[in-house]
Design a protein around this motif. Structure first.
Motif, PDB file in Angstrom:
ATOM      1  N   GLU A  97       0.853  -1.179   0.000  1.00  0.00           N
ATOM      2  CA  GLU A  97       0.000   0.000   0.000  1.00  0.00           C
ATOM      3  C   GLU A  97       0.891   1.233   0.000  1.00  0.00           C
ATOM      4  N   MET A  98       0.711   2.087  -1.004  1.00  0.00           N
ATOM      5  CA  MET A  98       1.506   3.306  -1.112  1.00  0.00           C
ATOM      6  C   MET A  98       0.609   4.519  -0.905  1.00  0.00           C
ATOM      7  N   GLU A  99       1.087   5.449  -0.088  1.00  0.00           N
ATOM      8  CA  GLU A  99       0.391   6.712   0.128  1.00  0.00           C
ATOM      9  C   GLU A  99       1.075   7.761  -0.737  1.00  0.00           C
ATOM     10  N   LEU A 100       0.321   8.337  -1.660  1.00  0.00           N
ATOM     11  CA  LEU A 100       0.857   9.322  -2.592  1.00  0.00           C
ATOM     12  C   LEU A 100       0.175  10.658  -2.351  1.00  0.00           C
ATOM     13  N   GLY A 101       0.922  11.745  -2.497  1.00  0.00           N
ATOM     14  CA  GLY A 101       0.297  13.055  -2.357  1.00  0.00           C
ATOM     15  C   GLY A 101       1.310  14.169  -2.275  1.00  0.00           C
ATOM     16  N   LYS A 102       0.775  15.380  -2.247  1.00  0.00           N
ATOM     17  CA  LYS A 102       1.575  16.582  -2.056  1.00  0.00           C
ATOM     18  C   LYS A 102       1.354  17.059  -0.637  1.00  0.00           C
ATOM     19  N   ASN A 103       2.345  17.730  -0.081  1.00  0.00           N
ATOM     20  CA  ASN A 103       2.190  18.274   1.270  1.00  0.00           C
ATOM     21  C   ASN A 103       1.022  19.237   1.303  1.00  0.00           C
TER      22      ASN A 103
END
Length: 191
Positions: free
Chosen positions: A148-154
């Motif tokens: 499971e990968m958590e992707l995003g911008k701050n």
């Protein structure tokens, strides 16, 4: 004769001005305006005098931040600015140096985050399970990796990507990651 620089009440007003510039330019607080800063920090200054000080301090801070100056570079830069005609005073240089020492890391992180084009990997979790159901009997009780990968911008809500890998896919992925690591190492080694 040149206009007199607006005199702050000690270094507190200049420190507040630098903080306001950083808030607006690097931390994304759009509500910080020239009028707000002048009214809060330099209410006695004429608008044109304050505008000149704001432009000067914004330029100095932009130069310092874009070069990500260490303390030695900063000292040399500020010394040059104090000797330049129409530059800054020694007191202003001291306030700028103190401000940069306290805010360098946060401003640098903000600039890095602003320069990213896309999502980044924020977190990754994994586990290995045994398949208990499958269309094919020979695949039951074979190990699979669940990633499971958590992707995003701050500052923005994350997206989650869940992947399942059998042993062959894990091996293939590790080979590709090894190739990436070799490429990065080759680029970062000094010749």
């Amino acid at each position: 004769m040149a206009a007199e620089q607006p005199q702050p009440e000690g270094s507190k007003a200049l420190s507040g001005l630098l903080s306001g510039i950083a808030q607006a330019a690097y931390y994304g607080h759009a509500g910080i305006s020239e009028e707000l800063l002048r009214g809060q920090l330099y209410p006695e200054a004429a608008p044109h005098e304050f505008r000149a000080l704001l432009a000067k301090m914004s330029g100095v801070l932009k130069s310092v931040a874009s070069a990500d100056m260490d303390l030695n570079q900063l000292e040399a830069f500020l010394t040059a600015q104090t000797k330049k005609q129409g530059g800054i005073t020694a007191d202003q240089a001291a306030v700028i140096a103190k401000f940069w020492k306290n805010h360098r890391t946060k401003i640098r992180e903000s600039l890095i985050n602003q320069s990213r084009w896309d999502n980044t990997l924020k977190n990754m979790n994994w586990r290995v399970d045994l398949k208990s159901q499958s269309r094919h009997v020979d695949q039951i009780n074979t190990p699979v990796a669940i990633v499971e990968m958590e992707l995003g911008k701050n500052g923005q809500e994350s997206e989650f990507l869940c992947l399942e890998f059998d042993e062959a896919k894990v091996t293939q992925m590790l080979k590709k990651l090894s190739e990436i690591e070799e490429s990065i190492t080759a680029l970062t080694q000094t010749t």
